[in-house]
Enzyme design. Structure first.
Site, PDB file in Angstrom:
ATOM      1  N   ASP A  60       0.874  -1.176   0.000  1.00  0.00           N
ATOM      2  CA  ASP A  60       0.000   0.000   0.000  1.00  0.00           C
ATOM      3  C   ASP A  60       0.912   1.226   0.000  1.00  0.00           C
ATOM      4  O   ASP A  60       1.793   1.341   0.865  1.00  0.00           O
ATOM      5  CB  ASP A  60      -0.878  -0.020   1.251  1.00  0.00           C
ATOM      6  CG  ASP A  60      -1.835   1.167   1.339  1.00  0.00           C
ATOM      7  OD1 ASP A  60      -1.435   2.291   0.989  1.00  0.00           O
ATOM      8  OD2 ASP A  60      -2.976   0.966   1.795  1.00  0.00           O
ATOM      9  N   CYS A 117       1.481   3.252   3.244  1.00  0.00           N
ATOM     10  CA  CYS A 117       1.991   2.513   4.400  1.00  0.00           C
ATOM     11  C   CYS A 117       3.462   2.871   4.636  1.00  0.00           C
ATOM     12  O   CYS A 117       4.308   2.592   3.780  1.00  0.00           O
ATOM     13  CB  CYS A 117       1.817   1.018   4.142  1.00  0.00           C
ATOM     14  SG  CYS A 117       2.863  -0.059   5.130  1.00  0.00           S
ATOM     15  N   CYS A 175       5.849  -0.009   4.333  1.00  0.00           N
ATOM     16  CA  CYS A 175       6.028  -0.420   2.943  1.00  0.00           C
ATOM     17  C   CYS A 175       7.113   0.417   2.274  1.00  0.00           C
ATOM     18  O   CYS A 175       7.924  -0.100   1.491  1.00  0.00           O
ATOM     19  CB  CYS A 175       4.715  -0.277   2.168  1.00  0.00           C
ATOM     20  SG  CYS A 175       3.391  -1.384   2.704  1.00  0.00           S
ATOM     21  N   ARG A 205      -5.191  -0.790   1.941  1.00  0.00           N
ATOM     22  CA  ARG A 205      -5.728  -1.195   3.250  1.00  0.00           C
ATOM     23  C   ARG A 205      -7.125  -0.652   3.517  1.00  0.00           C
ATOM     24  O   ARG A 205      -7.936  -1.298   4.181  1.00  0.00           O
ATOM     25  CB  ARG A 205      -4.779  -0.727   4.357  1.00  0.00           C
ATOM     26  CG  ARG A 205      -3.418  -1.380   4.339  1.00  0.00           C
ATOM     27  CD  ARG A 205      -2.487  -0.677   5.306  1.00  0.00           C
ATOM     28  NE  ARG A 205      -2.239   0.707   4.912  1.00  0.00           N
ATOM     29  CZ  ARG A 205      -1.693   1.635   5.698  1.00  0.00           C
ATOM     30  NH1 ARG A 205      -1.372   1.317   6.947  1.00  0.00           N
ATOM     31  NH2 ARG A 205      -1.492   2.860   5.252  1.00  0.00           N
TER      32      ARG A 205
END
Length: 264
Positions: free
Chosen positions: A150, A153, A156, A180
Site C-alpha cells: 500500500d 503505508c 512499505c 488497506r
C-alpha cells in the site's frame, strides 16, 4: 492369517488362474489387504461430500468451498468460501477452530499452516507476471518474495528502500496491490495509476516516495482482483511478505535475515 491365504489360493485355482512362482502366499495376502482398504478411502470421500452438502448452523446452510479428510480419524477440514476454515466431525455436530498438529519424531508439525502455505504458493504461482510490479537484479533471481503493498503505508516505504540490497542478494520482489482502506480509497487510486503506467516499477517508486503519478487510473488493471486475493490469502495489513514456500510474514522483516529466505 493362514486361513485367509488358503482361501485366496483356493479361489485362484477354482477360477483356473495360473499362479506365477513369484506370487507367494504373503504377496497374495498383501494384495487382498490393499484392496480391502479401498472401501474406506471411498467412504471417507463420501463423508466429505455429504458433510459439504449438509453442513449448517442455526438452520442456515454454510457456504462450504471444500471438505477434506485429515490424518486424524473422523475429523474433516472445512474451508468456507470466505477463506475461513475449521475442523468438524463426520456429522457436523462438533467443530474445532485452530491448528492441527502432527506429533512427529522431529517434534510438533503444524499441518494447518503447511496447507495454508501451499495454498498461498499455488495461488500466487497462478498470477501472470504481466500483472505484477517486478523488481529484480541483473542476474537470474535465487529466490522471489511476493509483497502485498500500500503506497500510504510507512513500513512499505521502508521495505521498498531495501530493494536494491535484496536484488543484490539475488532476491526478486514481486509487488501486488493491497489498499488497506479498500477500493474506494486514495491508496487504491494510486495503485491503479501505478499499474496503468508505462513504467510500473518507476511509478511504484514514485508512489512510495509520495510523488504524484501522471498516469490515469482508468485502464484495465488487476488492483481490485489482487486486493480480493490478498484478503482470501489472509492478508490483514501491509507489507505482507509471502516467502517462496508460501509462508506469510506480516510487517517489516529485518533485512539482514529477510525472514530466513532460503537462497539455495
Amino acid at each position: 492369517m493362514q486361513n485367509i491365504t488358503q482361501e485366496a489360493e483356493l479361489m485362484m485355482r477354482q477360477r483356473r488362474f495360473v499362479v506365477s512362482p513369484l506370487v507367494t502366499p504373503v504377496s497374495l495376502l498383501t494384495c487382498l489387504l490393499t484392496v480391502s482398504l479401498l472401501p474406506s478411502v471411498a467412504q471417507a470421500d463420501e463423508v466429505a461430500d455429504r458433510l459439504a452438502e449438509s453442513l449448517s448452523v442455526n438452520g442456515q446452510k454454510m457456504p462450504v468451498e471444500t471438505v477434506t479428510e485429515t490424518p486424524m480419524a473422523g475429523v474433516y477440514h472445512v474451508r468456507l468460501e470466505s477463506g475461513e476454515s475449521f475442523y468438524s466431525n463426520a456429522d457436523g455436530s462438533h467443530f474445532l477452530v485452530g491448528d492441527l498438529y502432527e506429533n512427529a519424531d522431529e517434534g510438533l508439525v503444524n499441518l494447518t499452516e503447511q496447507e495454508q502455505n501451499q495454498e498461498r504458493a499455488d495461488a500466487l504461482a497462478a498470477v501472470p507476471d504481466d500483472e505484477l510490479v517486478v523488481f529484480r537484479g541483473a542476474d537470474e533471481p535465487k529466490a522471489t518474495i511476493t509483497v502485498f503493498t500500500d503506497p500510504t503505508c510507512p513500513y512499505c516505504a521502508r521495505l521498498h528502500d531495501t530493494i536494491p540490497e535484496l536484488n543484490e542478494r539475488g532476491i526478486a520482489v514481486h509487488y501486488m496491490a493491497f489498499p488497506r482502506a479498500g477500493m474506494g480509497s486514495q491508496a487504491a487510486t494510486t495503485l491503479q495509476q501505478v499499474w496503468c503506467s508505462d513504467n510500473r516499477s518507476e511509478a511504484m517508486t514514485q508512489a512510495k516516495e509520495g510523488e504524484a503519478i501522471s498516469s490515469a487510473a482508468d485502464c484495465d488493471n488487476p488492483v481490485a482482483g489482487q486486493y480480493d486475493l490478498g484478503k482470501a490469502l489472509g492478508v490483514q495489513g501491509t507489507p505482507a511478505i509471502i516467502l517462496p514456500n508460501g509462508q506469510m510474514v506480516p510487517g517489516l522483516c529485518p533485512r539482514a535475515a529477510l525472514c530466513h529466505v532460503r537462497l539455495g
